[in-house]
Design a protein around this motif. Structure first.
Motif, short mmCIF file in Angstrom:
data_model
loop_
_atom_site.label_atom_id
_atom_site.label_comp_id
_atom_site.label_asym_id
_atom_site.label_seq_id
_atom_site.Cartn_x
_atom_site.Cartn_y
_atom_site.Cartn_z
N THR A 48 -13.55 11.41 6.75
CA THR A 48 -12.69 10.14 6.18
C THR A 48 -13.45 9.07 6.90
O THR A 48 -13.84 7.98 6.44
CB THR A 48 -11.23 10.13 6.26
OG1 THR A 48 -10.62 11.30 5.51
CG2 THR A 48 -10.53 8.77 5.79
N ALA A 102 -6.94 12.34 -1.95
CA ALA A 102 -6.64 11.78 -0.70
C ALA A 102 -5.35 11.60 -0.37
O ALA A 102 -4.36 11.51 -1.53
CB ALA A 102 -7.38 10.32 -0.68
N LEU A 110 -6.31 9.51 3.62
CA LEU A 110 -6.98 10.77 4.14
C LEU A 110 -7.44 11.61 3.51
O LEU A 110 -6.96 12.04 2.41
CB LEU A 110 -5.97 11.52 5.37
CG LEU A 110 -6.67 12.64 5.94
CD1 LEU A 110 -7.76 12.29 7.26
CD2 LEU A 110 -5.41 13.70 6.71
N LEU A 111 -8.83 11.77 3.31
CA LEU A 111 -9.62 12.51 2.16
C LEU A 111 -9.31 13.95 2.47
O LEU A 111 -9.66 14.35 3.66
CB LEU A 111 -11.06 12.36 2.60
CG LEU A 111 -11.41 11.02 1.92
CD1 LEU A 111 -13.05 10.57 2.09
CD2 LEU A 111 -10.93 10.72 0.58
N THR A 171 -15.86 5.73 5.60
CA THR A 171 -15.32 4.63 5.44
C THR A 171 -15.51 3.57 6.71
O THR A 171 -14.67 2.72 6.67
CB THR A 171 -13.92 4.82 5.25
OG1 THR A 171 -13.30 5.60 6.54
CG2 THR A 171 -13.35 5.89 4.04
#
Length: 225
Positions: free
Chosen positions: A89, A113, A101-102, A93
């Protein structure tokens, strides 16, 4: 930050529940073994306990591949699925505040996410970035509910518009949890065009993420003008 001893509880681990779901699973899966050093580091970085389902998956697995690798649940990392939620993440990003949060993704280019405020007030809710709309959509569940659905739910129905004849064999042969399919025309264009009539190419997942976010930004700007 809490120490590892505060995060690990072998007596009441969330892994016991996950193991039960694995036994009940309707969808085929592969639990990738974890590297203990990576597992401890990942757990400490995210500051979740093994009492939680997410913490248990991070600590006990390198990741989980579901439905012949179509859907990938991120763990603490494995050669087949090198990404872990926090580091992955952060890497995609950088330069922006992303309060989520991926935790998983799929080969059709969708991302899952865990909401930390990015998508609204339902913190802890799981959202899906749909490649056919370029929008984040609530799945109306938390991480535990999401994981149970992934293992036991009707994935064919969820993915019916983006699966083609022979997808299972093709996805199995991909054997790369850090790649996705890029379709052309894009899935968010020409909505009536069947998936079989779109060309597809395998691309790195981080490149696909960047493309999707850029396209989403452009569309948002166009709609705002």
């Amino acid at each position: 930050m809490r120490e590892l001893t505060e995060l690990i509880d072998q007596q009441s681990s969330g892994w016991l529940m996950v193991q039960q779901w694995l036994k009940e699973a309707n969808n085929n899966y592969e639990v990738l073994p974890c590297d203990p050093t990576l597992a401890r580091s990942t757990l400490h970085q995210l500051q979740v306990t093994t009492l939680s389902t997410l913490g248990a998956v991070l600590y006990e697995t390198g990741g989980i591949l579901v439905d012949n690798g179509w859907l990938r649940i991120l763990g603490s990392g494995h050669p087949k699925l090198a990404r872990a939620p926090a580091s992955w993440t952060k890497s995609v990003t950088t330069g922006r505040i992303f309060q989520a949060l991926l935790v998983a993704d799929d080969v059709s280019g969708g991302f899952f996410a865990l909401n930390g405020g990015e998508f609204g007030e339902d913190r802890g809710g799981v959202y899906y970035f749909a490649p056919d709309s370029l929008e984040w959509e609530s799945l109306d569940t938390n991480y535990s509910g999401f994981l149970h659905w992934v293992l036991c739910g009707d994935l064919d129905r969820f993915y019916q518009s983006v699966r083609w004849k022979g997808w299972r064999e093709e996805t199995s042969e991909m054997n790369n949890g850090d790649a996705v399919y890029s379709f052309y025309p894009f899935l968010w264009t020409q909505s009536q065009l069947p998936i079989e009539q779109r060309s597809r190419a395998v691309v790195p997942v981080n490149e696909h993420w960047s493309l999707c976010m850029n396209l989403q930004h452009q569309l948002t700007n166009m709609q705002g003008d």
